[in-house]
Design a protein around this motif. Structure first.
Motif, mmCIF file in Angstrom:
data_model
loop_
_atom_site.group_PDB
_atom_site.id
_atom_site.type_symbol
_atom_site.label_atom_id
_atom_site.label_comp_id
_atom_site.label_asym_id
_atom_site.label_seq_id
_atom_site.Cartn_x
_atom_site.Cartn_y
_atom_site.Cartn_z
ATOM 1 N N GLN A 80 0.960 -1.122 -0.064
ATOM 2 C CA GLN A 80 -0.006 -0.029 -0.062
ATOM 3 C C GLN A 80 1.155 1.330 0.007
ATOM 4 N N GLY A 81 1.962 1.403 0.601
ATOM 5 C CA GLY A 81 2.882 2.338 0.824
ATOM 6 C C GLY A 81 3.744 2.580 -0.502
ATOM 7 N N ASP A 82 3.777 1.483 -1.403
ATOM 8 C CA ASP A 82 4.649 1.846 -2.727
ATOM 9 C C ASP A 82 3.891 2.614 -3.597
ATOM 10 N N ALA A 83 4.421 3.656 -4.188
ATOM 11 C CA ALA A 83 3.869 4.464 -5.614
ATOM 12 C C ALA A 83 3.392 3.742 -6.484
ATOM 13 N N ASP A 84 4.417 2.645 -6.984
ATOM 14 C CA ASP A 84 4.160 1.960 -8.119
ATOM 15 C C ASP A 84 4.985 0.608 -7.939
ATOM 16 N N VAL A 85 4.990 -0.205 -8.932
ATOM 17 C CA VAL A 85 5.519 -1.395 -8.924
ATOM 18 C C VAL A 85 6.880 -1.140 -9.114
ATOM 19 N N THR A 86 7.611 -0.137 -9.693
ATOM 20 C CA THR A 86 9.084 0.338 -9.646
ATOM 21 C C THR A 86 9.413 0.511 -8.156
ATOM 22 N N ALA A 87 8.756 1.093 -7.400
ATOM 23 C CA ALA A 87 8.989 1.604 -6.132
ATOM 24 C C ALA A 87 8.970 0.287 -5.236
ATOM 25 N N ALA A 88 7.908 -0.576 -5.444
ATOM 26 C CA ALA A 88 8.020 -1.965 -4.963
ATOM 27 C C ALA A 88 9.294 -2.711 -5.057
ATOM 28 N N ALA A 89 9.644 -2.660 -6.537
ATOM 29 C CA ALA A 89 10.985 -3.482 -6.886
ATOM 30 C C ALA A 89 12.134 -2.910 -6.061
ATOM 31 N N LEU A 90 12.233 -1.605 -6.037
ATOM 32 C CA LEU A 90 13.331 -1.142 -5.256
ATOM 33 C C LEU A 90 13.408 -1.222 -4.046
ATOM 34 N N ARG A 91 12.316 -1.178 -3.305
ATOM 35 C CA ARG A 91 12.253 -1.386 -1.860
ATOM 36 C C ARG A 91 12.475 -2.747 -1.521
ATOM 37 N N GLU A 92 12.006 -3.600 -2.213
ATOM 38 C CA GLU A 92 12.125 -5.137 -1.997
ATOM 39 C C GLU A 92 13.749 -5.481 -2.183
ATOM 40 N N ALA A 93 14.501 -4.769 -3.142
ATOM 41 C CA ALA A 93 15.822 -4.730 -3.419
ATOM 42 C C ALA A 93 16.670 -4.431 -2.120
ATOM 43 N N ARG A 94 16.163 -3.422 -1.701
ATOM 44 C CA ARG A 94 16.646 -2.692 -0.241
ATOM 45 C C ARG A 94 16.789 -3.773 0.668
ATOM 46 N N GLU A 95 15.420 -4.385 1.114
ATOM 47 C CA GLU A 95 15.395 -5.428 1.903
ATOM 48 C C GLU A 95 15.887 -6.685 1.785
ATOM 49 N N GLU A 96 15.782 -7.121 0.541
ATOM 50 C CA GLU A 96 16.102 -8.292 0.410
ATOM 51 C C GLU A 96 17.843 -8.588 0.072
ATOM 52 N N ILE A 97 18.447 -7.568 -0.402
ATOM 53 C CA ILE A 97 20.000 -7.773 -0.690
ATOM 54 C C ILE A 97 20.756 -6.422 -0.220
ATOM 55 N N GLY A 98 20.112 -5.536 0.246
ATOM 56 C CA GLY A 98 20.824 -4.436 0.862
ATOM 57 C C GLY A 98 21.109 -3.212 -0.182
ATOM 58 N N LEU A 99 20.389 -3.257 -1.271
ATOM 59 C CA LEU A 99 20.714 -2.296 -2.333
ATOM 60 C C LEU A 99 20.677 -0.698 -1.817
ATOM 61 N N PRO A 100 21.294 0.103 -1.853
ATOM 62 C CA PRO A 100 21.100 1.505 -1.199
ATOM 63 C C PRO A 100 20.327 2.200 -2.119
ATOM 64 N N ASP A 101 19.617 2.956 -1.678
ATOM 65 C CA ASP A 101 18.611 3.916 -2.217
ATOM 66 C C ASP A 101 19.389 4.838 -3.212
#
Length: 199
Positions: A80-101
């Motif tokens: 719900q807090g993701d603006a779109d699927v791109t935001a979802a992918a980037l957020r998940e990448a940060r959580e799953e592999i530590g990808l910096p914003d």
């Protein structure tokens, strides 16, 4: 892969192409009309920090509800807090592999991919010009590794295999690499990108 990786990727993303699904190699599958698919985004992160471009992939924990133990892109369902699927992918990448914003440079999107688990997945294609300290998410990601983009962009490296699923023979793409068995939705989305890169 030639030095013009970025320009080739951009050109591939500009080409039109159909959506894909886990059922592409199973034309007899009848999908129920009006089915509800949950939006999701996965990050196809291509690192340019090494001598050759490499795609970052994860091995999912064997304890997960969806696709346990499988090779996957970082990503997941749109919250719900993701603006779109791109935001979802980037957020998940940060959580799953530590990808910096801010490290991922998004080039574009591939057409949506429908999964057998009722997700409508958008592959978000991005490049990483720098390395970063990879931190797998405990309990969700068993391993983070990378595969040369050149290997994944060669259609001849893909195989079609099958297994019994829900009392039917199901066919799917695989693209093996070393000890890693890349198959299913991940392999199908990569194959779609590989097809575009050949044009």
């Amino acid at each position: 892969m030639a030095p013009d990786t970025v320009s080739r990727l951009k050109a591939a993303l500009e080409r039109s192409g159909p959506a894909s699904s886990d059922f592409d190699l199973n034309p007899g599958t009848v999908l129920p009309p009006g089915r509800k698919l949950r939006p999701a985004g996965v990050l196809v992160a291509i690192s340019l920090a090494q001598a050759e471009p490499r795609v970052i992939l994860t091995k999912r924990s064997s304890f997960l509800k969806h696709h346990p133990g499988q090779i996957a892109f970082p990503g997941g369902k749109q919250d719900q807090g993701d603006a779109d699927v791109t935001a979802a992918a980037l957020r998940e990448a940060r959580e799953e592999i530590g990808l910096p914003d801010g490290l991922a440079e998004v080039l574009g999107h591939m057409p949506e991919h429908e999964t057998v688990t009722s997700f409508r997945v958008t592959p978000v294609i991005a490049i990483l010009r720098q390395d970063f300290p990879i931190v797998p998410e405990p309990g969700e990601v068993d391993e983070v590794f990378s595969v040369p983009l050149d290997h994944l962009m060669r259609p001849e490296n893909y195989l079609i295999e099958s297994r019994r699923w829900r009392r039917q023979r199901r066919y799917y793409f695989t693209v093996p690499y070393g000890p890693y068995y890349i198959w299913g939705a991940t392999a199908r989305m990569l194959r779609a990108l590989a097809d575009r890169m050949q044009k």
